[in-house]
Design a protein around this motif. Sequence first.
Motif, mmCIF file in Angstrom:
data_model
loop_
_atom_site.group_PDB
_atom_site.id
_atom_site.type_symbol
_atom_site.label_atom_id
_atom_site.label_comp_id
_atom_site.label_asym_id
_atom_site.label_seq_id
_atom_site.Cartn_x
_atom_site.Cartn_y
_atom_site.Cartn_z
ATOM 1 N N SER A 292 7.196 16.159 40.564
ATOM 2 C CA SER A 292 5.957 16.890 40.803
ATOM 3 C C SER A 292 5.915 17.336 42.260
ATOM 4 O O SER A 292 5.898 16.513 43.179
ATOM 5 C CB SER A 292 4.753 15.996 40.492
ATOM 6 O OG SER A 292 3.553 16.681 40.752
ATOM 7 N N LEU A 297 4.124 16.958 49.433
ATOM 8 C CA LEU A 297 4.539 15.747 48.723
ATOM 9 C C LEU A 297 5.381 16.043 47.475
ATOM 10 O O LEU A 297 5.051 16.931 46.696
ATOM 11 C CB LEU A 297 3.300 14.951 48.301
ATOM 12 C CG LEU A 297 3.533 13.521 47.790
ATOM 13 C CD1 LEU A 297 3.986 12.611 48.923
ATOM 14 C CD2 LEU A 297 2.253 12.984 47.153
ATOM 15 N N SER A 299 6.601 13.882 44.175
ATOM 16 C CA SER A 299 6.494 12.628 43.429
ATOM 17 C C SER A 299 7.573 12.594 42.359
ATOM 18 O O SER A 299 7.792 13.588 41.659
ATOM 19 C CB SER A 299 5.128 12.512 42.756
ATOM 20 O OG SER A 299 4.104 12.529 43.729
ATOM 21 N N ALA A 301 8.792 10.333 39.038
ATOM 22 C CA ALA A 301 8.325 9.277 38.144
ATOM 23 C C ALA A 301 9.262 9.135 36.956
ATOM 24 O O ALA A 301 9.856 10.113 36.490
ATOM 25 C CB ALA A 301 6.911 9.592 37.654
ATOM 26 N N LYS A 311 7.664 4.920 40.303
ATOM 27 C CA LYS A 311 7.132 6.097 40.995
ATOM 28 C C LYS A 311 7.608 6.079 42.439
ATOM 29 O O LYS A 311 7.517 5.062 43.126
ATOM 30 C CB LYS A 311 5.610 6.124 40.935
ATOM 31 C CG LYS A 311 5.045 7.426 41.506
ATOM 32 C CD LYS A 311 3.602 7.655 41.152
ATOM 33 C CE LYS A 311 3.153 9.030 41.673
ATOM 34 N NZ LYS A 311 1.720 9.277 41.429
ATOM 35 N N GLU A 312 8.134 7.206 42.873
ATOM 36 C CA GLU A 312 8.610 7.381 44.241
ATOM 37 C C GLU A 312 7.886 8.573 44.854
ATOM 38 O O GLU A 312 7.610 9.556 44.160
ATOM 39 C CB GLU A 312 10.129 7.668 44.247
ATOM 40 C CG GLU A 312 10.997 6.532 43.770
ATOM 41 C CD GLU A 312 11.258 5.509 44.865
ATOM 42 O OE1 GLU A 312 11.144 5.850 46.062
ATOM 43 O OE2 GLU A 312 11.584 4.355 44.506
ATOM 44 N N GLU A 313 7.601 8.513 46.147
ATOM 45 C CA GLU A 313 6.980 9.649 46.835
ATOM 46 C C GLU A 313 7.763 9.976 48.092
ATOM 47 O O GLU A 313 8.177 9.078 48.834
ATOM 48 C CB GLU A 313 5.521 9.341 47.189
ATOM 49 C CG GLU A 313 4.614 9.268 45.969
ATOM 50 C CD GLU A 313 3.146 9.086 46.336
ATOM 51 O OE1 GLU A 313 2.872 8.728 47.501
ATOM 52 O OE2 GLU A 313 2.277 9.312 45.472
ATOM 53 N N GLU A 315 7.659 12.692 51.444
ATOM 54 C CA GLU A 315 6.935 13.742 52.176
ATOM 55 C C GLU A 315 7.870 14.937 52.352
ATOM 56 O O GLU A 315 9.027 14.780 52.746
ATOM 57 C CB GLU A 315 6.476 13.224 53.540
ATOM 58 C CG GLU A 315 5.365 12.191 53.446
ATOM 59 C CD GLU A 315 4.872 11.745 54.811
ATOM 60 O OE1 GLU A 315 5.295 12.342 55.827
ATOM 61 O OE2 GLU A 315 4.074 10.791 54.860
ATOM 62 N N GLN A 322 1.305 23.645 42.820
ATOM 63 C CA GLN A 322 1.811 22.414 42.222
ATOM 64 C C GLN A 322 2.692 22.769 41.023
ATOM 65 O O GLN A 322 2.339 23.587 40.185
ATOM 66 C CB GLN A 322 0.679 21.505 41.753
ATOM 67 C CG GLN A 322 1.214 20.228 41.129
ATOM 68 C CD GLN A 322 0.133 19.194 40.850
ATOM 69 O OE1 GLN A 322 -1.025 19.424 41.163
ATOM 70 N NE2 GLN A 322 0.524 18.076 40.270
ATOM 71 N N GLU A 324 5.106 20.726 38.082
ATOM 72 C CA GLU A 324 5.599 19.475 37.500
ATOM 73 C C GLU A 324 6.661 19.816 36.471
ATOM 74 O O GLU A 324 6.427 20.624 35.572
ATOM 75 C CB GLU A 324 4.469 18.689 36.847
ATOM 76 C CG GLU A 324 4.935 17.305 36.400
ATOM 77 C CD GLU A 324 3.788 16.389 36.034
ATOM 78 O OE1 GLU A 324 3.719 16.024 34.842
ATOM 79 O OE2 GLU A 324 2.980 16.050 36.926
#
Length: 374
Positions: A292, A297, A299, A301, A311-313, A315, A322, A324
């Motif tokens: 995403s 950011l 993300s 998942a 889940k990893e994020e 920057e 957005q 996904e």
Amino acid sequence: MIVLKDSQDKVLAALQAVSGIVERRHTLPILANVLLRKQGKQVELTTSDLEIQVRTTVEFEGDEGDFSTTIGARKLIDILRSMPSDQTVSLTSNQSKMTLQGGKSRFTLQTLPSDDFPLVQEAADFGPAFSVPQKTLKGLINQVHFAMAVHDIRYYLNGILFVAEGKTLTLVATDGHRLALAQAETDTEMPKQEVILPRKTVLELMRLLKDGGKGDDESAPIEMRFAGNQAKFSFSGMEFVTKLVEGKFPDYNRVIPKNHRFHVILGRTTLLAALQRAAILTSEKFKAVRLSFEPGLLSIASSNAEQEEAKEEIEIDYGGDQIETGFNVTYLMDVLSNMSQDMVRVDLNDSSSSALLSIPDHTGFKYVVMPMRI
């Protein structure tokens, strides 16, 4: 007759160079053997699997005279590997057997007649020869080999498309779900070629080609010649003849998406590490991860049938809409693992379109991966 006598490491290196294509089990028992042809001090070693033939000539100590036989390649290698590298070893002929000696060790091995060894029938007319540095070809193969198909019914995908035109060398591999393309400019003009190299040939070239590393000659060339359905490569004292894959390779230019609306540049190792962690909790069957992208950011998942989630994020420098989307995590990890650059660029159009991965400020590499419905 002492066919050859030299240090273990020299004999082992010569055998290993030609034995990569030898299968341990074969319908023709003689194909498990290496053909030895001795003329004076020169010993020619040849292996074949009926479609690929590898040959090298090495000068060893031993008796004068001519001799030829075939002997089990893998057995010979396994025995030599178990001996000290600085030990002197000898191979002596004795009627229908050969004796390998080193120190106080002695092994008697069965042979098969050299006249029965099925050499590859080489094409009568190969085209003009041209050369590129081994490092260049190996570098291109390293960038695309992982995208080749394995045992695909579309046999033309079980290999790499090799395109030479002008001073540009292009290699392309695809399995129908992802595509990798690598290009390099050479110093010499090359005759136009477009052929498909079989998977086994590609993997063997990867193993044998020098990459300019420690002890390698940076500019060591590989000479290439092509016939209708064969290719011949000569490099580092080796001669490599292979059958080509017949068939029409997909039009790769149509597959590579253009005019993306969004792109992001991020650290390759950071992204790879996050994907590797997320991959632990993917479903064994689907290997899917959700990516995403939103302003600032990324993300990542994943989940599995046991309802476990990761889940990893990360920057990122991104200011677009957005998006996904889902991908096979293995396909993403493969490309990132085979790149050496610090940064990777990801181009996207929308959640249902293919993603294009490339190297910033470098037009010679493109990787396309199709999305997954999650």
